[in-house]
Design an enzyme around this catalytic site. Structure first.
Site, short mmCIF file in Angstrom:
data_model
loop_
_atom_site.label_atom_id
_atom_site.label_comp_id
_atom_site.label_asym_id
_atom_site.label_seq_id
_atom_site.Cartn_x
_atom_site.Cartn_y
_atom_site.Cartn_z
N LYS A 79 2.37 -1.14 2.29
CA LYS A 79 3.62 -0.51 1.89
C LYS A 79 4.69 -0.77 2.94
O LYS A 79 4.41 -0.74 4.15
CB LYS A 79 3.40 1.00 1.71
CG LYS A 79 4.60 1.76 1.15
CD LYS A 79 4.24 3.21 0.92
CE LYS A 79 5.37 4.01 0.31
NZ LYS A 79 4.99 5.40 0.01
N SER A 149 5.90 7.03 -4.35
CA SER A 149 6.75 5.97 -3.82
C SER A 149 5.99 4.68 -3.51
O SER A 149 6.59 3.65 -3.19
CB SER A 149 7.43 6.46 -2.54
OG SER A 149 6.46 6.80 -1.55
N SER A 173 2.61 10.32 -3.52
CA SER A 173 3.09 8.94 -3.59
C SER A 173 2.02 7.87 -3.58
O SER A 173 2.32 6.70 -3.81
CB SER A 173 4.09 8.68 -2.46
OG SER A 173 5.28 9.40 -2.69
#
Length: 466
Positions: A79, A149, A173
């Site tokens: 990420k 996210s 997330s």
């Protein structure tokens, strides 16, 4: 089967037995990225050359008998909050244009030591402050949201553009995009995985964890991520654990809590049906189902926002004043809202969290405690891109983001581990997830339960490239 289709466990065995070389594996994943990136956009940055260098190094080590373990030569996505020395960490934001990390984050260093090959940085909702990741399309339907996210990480894994990936989870997330894309997502116990070198959203709620195609893979990755790091004030010196679930599916003796309130309120009928069917499957495998009452439900979301909003604003204070126009509108309004919250609001949220955590620990570990709680990960499947609200059967209108965070936030507020596993699809073919929550540092139990279900269920499989 192409190398990019292999799970972590299968790829590790193929590398170990020299059926597939790390170079072949990484090249296959990089070719897959080229296929899916134009349509799904899971990556903010592809690091092909460093990945190939890592693959060649892994291949040489394997050939010389210096195997490092199950992640040796395995392609991974990170990420775009996770620092890798010399590589951009943009947080999918213009605020970070030109940024380069000067050192590895702890988790990147741990994965490098395990021999993983980083193929790129995956898109996040800007600074992880959102539940949709609008840059990225859902792996099963790019016209629907990826979830956030950690949307890029989930989509990359679901589409075969990474064998595994790391995400972060502050209000759901990791688990939200895992559920929406039909992959496994694990939010570990707060403090189990060090966060040094990972861009923060809200420091008292942030977690780092894996997204994978199987529960076994999640266990293999988690084993390489744990360990005390004094540079992270929340890091806990937990004992080493073998997280790998055994081959069996017998859950006899385990008590699985089924919420009688909150978790099945305002849930899409297809989601409820799939999750209840999965819970029945756990019972058929020997688990004892126990109805539990989720405590303090009216305070969950207020506590989550009361902690997250001021912490996020404090982290961004300087940049928000210096370059406010570089933030996306949705993130900027949340950061500005945090400036209006008082110290009293924040302290009340902290007190509520303390009470909530105690109540949850009693529910899980009290005289009548349960080993795991099974519930929907999210109340609805992937919304259409641009959809802002959902209307429930009782006429209640809720924002899509509030709906997605509603069922995942309790595990962040209380810090307990939570594992999302795919349990079916809706009439549109969109994946449905069930989450298993447990006692602090009880990841091995959750992985055992999830693995038992997975071995007797049907996973969504690999998403098509086009």
């Amino acid at each position: 089967m192409q190398p990019y289709e292999l799970t972590v466990a299968d790829a590790a065995e193929a590398v170990r037995t020299r059926q597939v070389s790390p170079v072949e594996l990484v090249d296959s994943v990089l070719e897959r990225i080229e296929q899916v990136q134009p349509r799904l956009r899971p990556y903010s940055l592809v690091t092909a050359d460093p990945a190939r260098q890592a693959a060649r190094r892994a291949a040489d080590e394997v050939m010389s008998g210096r195997a490092r373990g199950p992640l040796h030569g395995i392609p991974a996505g990170l990420k775009d909050l996770i620092d890798v020395a010399g590589t951009a960490t943009s947080a999918s934001s213009r605020v970070r244009d030109g940024h380069r990390a000067v050192a590895d984050s702890t988790v990147a260093a741990q994965l490098s030591a395990a021999g993983a090959a980083f193929v790129g940085k995956t898109h996040t909702h800007e600074f992880a402050y959102g539940l949709t990741t609008p840059q990225t399309g859902n792996a099963w339907d790019p016209g629907r949201v990826a979830g956030g996210s950690s949307g890029g990480s989930a989509v990359a894994v679901a589409a075969g553009a990474a064998t595994f990936a790391l995400g972060t989870d502050t209000g759901g997330s990791i688990r939200v995009p895992a559920a929406l894309n039909g992959v496994v997502g694990l939010k570990p116990t707060y403090g189990l995985v060090p966060r040094h070198g990972v861009t923060s959203l809200a420091w008292s709620l942030d977690h780092v964890g894996p997204l994978t195609r199987t529960v076994e893979d999640a266990a293999l990755v988690l084993a390489s991520l744990t360990g005390h790091d004094p540079r992270d004030p929340a890091s806990v010196p937990a004992p080493a654990v073998d997280y790998r679930p055994g081959p069996g599916t017998d859950l006899t003796g385990l008590r699985v809590g089924v919420p009688g309130n909150y978790y099945f309120d305002r849930v899409a009928p297809e989601v409820e049906a799939a999750v209840r069917n999965a819970i029945d499957r756990l019972e058929s495998l020997g688990a004892r189902l126990v109805e539990v009452e989720i405590p303090m439900t009216r305070y969950i979301q207020a506590t989550q926002w009361g902690l997250m909003v001021p912490e996020a604003t404090a982290y961004h204070e300087r940049a928000l004043r210096a370059v406010p126009d570089l933030y996306g509108a949705d993130v900027r309004v949340l950061l500005e809202a945090g400036e209006l919250m008082t110290a009293g609001d924040y302290l009340r949220a902290q007190r509520a969290r303390t009470l909530m955590r105690r109540a949850w620990l009693d529910m899980l570990d009290g005289a009548n405690g349960v080993d795991a709680i099974a519930a929907p990960t999210v109340p609805l499947t992937a919304a259409k891109a641009g959809q802002t609200t959902v209307t429930w059967g009782d006429g209640t209108v809720e924002s899509v983001s509030d709906a997605y965070v509603r069922l995942s936030a309790p595990a962040n507020v209380t810090g307990v581990p939570s594992l999302s596993v795919p349990v079916g699809r809706d009439r549109h073919g969109m994946p449905i997830g069930m989450q298993l929550m447990g006692k602090p540092f009880g990841e091995a139990v959750l992985l055992r339960v999830g693995h038992a279900y997975e071995r007797t269920g049907t996973a969504p499989g690999l998403a098509p490239a086009a």
